[in-house]
Motif scaffolding. Structure first.
Motif, PDB file in Angstrom:
ATOM      1  N   VAL A  21       0.850  -1.192   0.000  1.00 28.43           N
ATOM      2  CA  VAL A  21       0.000   0.000   0.000  1.00 28.43           C
ATOM      3  C   VAL A  21       0.884   1.239   0.000  1.00 28.43           C
ATOM      4  O   VAL A  21       2.024   1.211   0.464  1.00 28.43           O
ATOM      5  N   GLN A  22       0.342   2.317  -0.522  1.00 25.99           N
ATOM      6  CA  GLN A  22       1.062   3.590  -0.576  1.00 25.99           C
ATOM      7  C   GLN A  22       0.609   4.475   0.580  1.00 25.99           C
ATOM      8  O   GLN A  22      -0.556   4.832   0.660  1.00 25.99           O
ATOM      9  N   PRO A  23       1.516   4.829   1.495  1.00 26.05           N
ATOM     10  CA  PRO A  23       1.127   5.707   2.601  1.00 26.05           C
ATOM     11  C   PRO A  23       0.878   7.143   2.129  1.00 26.05           C
ATOM     12  O   PRO A  23       1.507   7.599   1.177  1.00 26.05           O
ATOM     13  N   SER A  24      -0.033   7.820   2.803  1.00 22.03           N
ATOM     14  CA  SER A  24      -0.277   9.240   2.524  1.00 22.03           C
ATOM     15  C   SER A  24       0.958  10.032   2.963  1.00 22.03           C
ATOM     16  O   SER A  24       1.847   9.499   3.638  1.00 22.03           O
ATOM     17  N   ALA A  25       1.011  11.304   2.610  1.00 23.91           N
ATOM     18  CA  ALA A  25       2.143  12.145   3.001  1.00 23.91           C
ATOM     19  C   ALA A  25       2.276  12.216   4.523  1.00 23.91           C
ATOM     20  O   ALA A  25       3.384  12.163   5.058  1.00 23.91           O
ATOM     21  N   ASP A  26       1.135  12.333   5.221  1.00 22.30           N
ATOM     22  CA  ASP A  26       1.175  12.398   6.691  1.00 22.30           C
ATOM     23  C   ASP A  26       1.702  11.101   7.288  1.00 22.30           C
ATOM     24  O   ASP A  26       2.520  11.112   8.212  1.00 22.30           O
ATOM     25  N   LEU A  27       1.261   9.971   6.778  1.00 26.79           N
ATOM     26  CA  LEU A  27       1.722   8.680   7.284  1.00 26.79           C
ATOM     27  C   LEU A  27       3.166   8.422   6.866  1.00 26.79           C
ATOM     28  O   LEU A  27       3.941   7.834   7.621  1.00 26.79           O
ATOM     29  N   ALA A  28       3.560   8.892   5.695  1.00 24.93           N
ATOM     30  CA  ALA A  28       4.934   8.716   5.217  1.00 24.93           C
ATOM     31  C   ALA A  28       5.941   9.391   6.146  1.00 24.93           C
ATOM     32  O   ALA A  28       7.087   8.950   6.243  1.00 24.93           O
ATOM     33  N   ALA A  29       5.520  10.425   6.866  1.00 23.72           N
ATOM     34  CA  ALA A  29       6.400  11.088   7.827  1.00 23.72           C
ATOM     35  C   ALA A  29       6.801  10.133   8.964  1.00 23.72           C
ATOM     36  O   ALA A  29       7.808  10.342   9.622  1.00 23.72           O
ATOM     37  N   ILE A  30       6.023   9.073   9.145  1.00 26.82           N
ATOM     38  CA  ILE A  30       6.290   8.096  10.205  1.00 26.82           C
ATOM     39  C   ILE A  30       6.899   6.821   9.637  1.00 26.82           C
ATOM     40  O   ILE A  30       7.876   6.303  10.177  1.00 26.82           O
ATOM     41  N   VAL A  31       6.348   6.307   8.544  1.00 25.08           N
ATOM     42  CA  VAL A  31       6.750   4.983   8.032  1.00 25.08           C
ATOM     43  C   VAL A  31       7.618   5.042   6.779  1.00 25.08           C
ATOM     44  O   VAL A  31       8.114   4.012   6.339  1.00 25.08           O
ATOM     45  N   GLY A  32       7.794   6.208   6.187  1.00 24.81           N
ATOM     46  CA  GLY A  32       8.537   6.324   4.938  1.00 24.81           C
ATOM     47  C   GLY A  32       7.583   6.371   3.757  1.00 24.81           C
ATOM     48  O   GLY A  32       6.429   5.961   3.859  1.00 24.81           O
ATOM     49  N   ALA A  33       8.078   6.836   2.617  1.00 26.38           N
ATOM     50  CA  ALA A  33       7.221   7.076   1.456  1.00 26.38           C
ATOM     51  C   ALA A  33       7.068   5.869   0.537  1.00 26.38           C
ATOM     52  O   ALA A  33       6.228   5.873  -0.349  1.00 26.38           O
ATOM     53  N   ASP A  34       7.888   4.824   0.723  1.00 23.28           N
ATOM     54  CA  ASP A  34       7.819   3.658  -0.157  1.00 23.28           C
ATOM     55  C   ASP A  34       6.577   2.825   0.117  1.00 23.28           C
ATOM     56  O   ASP A  34       6.062   2.809   1.231  1.00 23.28           O
ATOM     57  N   LYS A  35       6.127   2.092  -0.924  1.00 16.03           N
ATOM     58  CA  LYS A  35       5.015   1.156  -0.742  1.00 16.03           C
ATOM     59  C   LYS A  35       5.453   0.061   0.215  1.00 16.03           C
ATOM     60  O   LYS A  35       6.582  -0.427   0.122  1.00 16.03           O
ATOM     61  N   LEU A  36       4.566  -0.294   1.139  1.00 19.52           N
ATOM     62  CA  LEU A  36       4.839  -1.325   2.142  1.00 19.52           C
ATOM     63  C   LEU A  36       3.625  -2.214   2.302  1.00 19.52           C
ATOM     64  O   LEU A  36       2.503  -1.758   2.107  1.00 19.52           O
ATOM     65  N   GLU A  70      -1.265  12.889  15.455  1.00 15.72           N
ATOM     66  CA  GLU A  70      -2.536  13.620  15.497  1.00 15.72           C
ATOM     67  C   GLU A  70      -3.059  13.872  14.080  1.00 15.72           C
ATOM     68  O   GLU A  70      -4.269  13.854  13.847  1.00 15.72           O
ATOM     69  N   LYS A  71      -2.156  14.029  13.109  1.00 11.53           N
ATOM     70  CA  LYS A  71      -2.579  14.189  11.710  1.00 11.53           C
ATOM     71  C   LYS A  71      -3.215  12.898  11.198  1.00 11.53           C
ATOM     72  O   LYS A  71      -4.101  12.932  10.357  1.00 11.53           O
ATOM     73  N   ILE A  72      -2.780  11.752  11.697  1.00 13.17           N
ATOM     74  CA  ILE A  72      -3.320  10.459  11.288  1.00 13.17           C
ATOM     75  C   ILE A  72      -4.638  10.181  12.006  1.00 13.17           C
ATOM     76  O   ILE A  72      -5.624   9.794  11.396  1.00 13.17           O
TER      77      ILE A  72
END
Length: 93
Positions: A21-36, A70-72
């Motif tokens: 799955v592709q994380p949103s920009a807000d979630l990518a700040a925590i898990v990274g921008a790559d598909k996971l 909090e953004k998530i």
């Protein structure tokens, strides 16, 4: 004569919780921008929560959100059971 068990071919799992799955920009700040895989997203969010000591010490099932979470979550606190619902809104297949 005993029946032989039917087994699936051993290979990478690609469906359900294992689907990338592709994380949103807000979630990518925590898990990274790559598909996971979704399971890895959850694991990385838990690692972040533990690393930043964001579990309520009086109720470990409650997560006290910092600015990134909090953004998530859309709020200051969430239970570990609510977390997956909020994460689902921040990933796309």
């Amino acid at each position: 004569m005993a029946k032989e068990a039917v087994t699936k071919a051993a290979g990478p799992r690609t469906g359900g919780i294992h689907a990338p799955v592709q994380p949103s920009a807000d979630l990518a700040a925590i898990v990274g921008a790559d598909k996971l895989p979704r399971s890895e997203v959850v694991s990385k969010v838990w690692a972040y929560i533990k690393q930043h000591n964001l579990q309520n010490p009086e109720n470990k099932r409650e997560i006290l959100a910092d600015a990134k979470l909090e953004k998530i979550f859309g709020k200051k606190k969430a239970t570990m059971f609510e977390m997956n619902k909020f994460l689902s809104a921040h990933v796309k297949a």
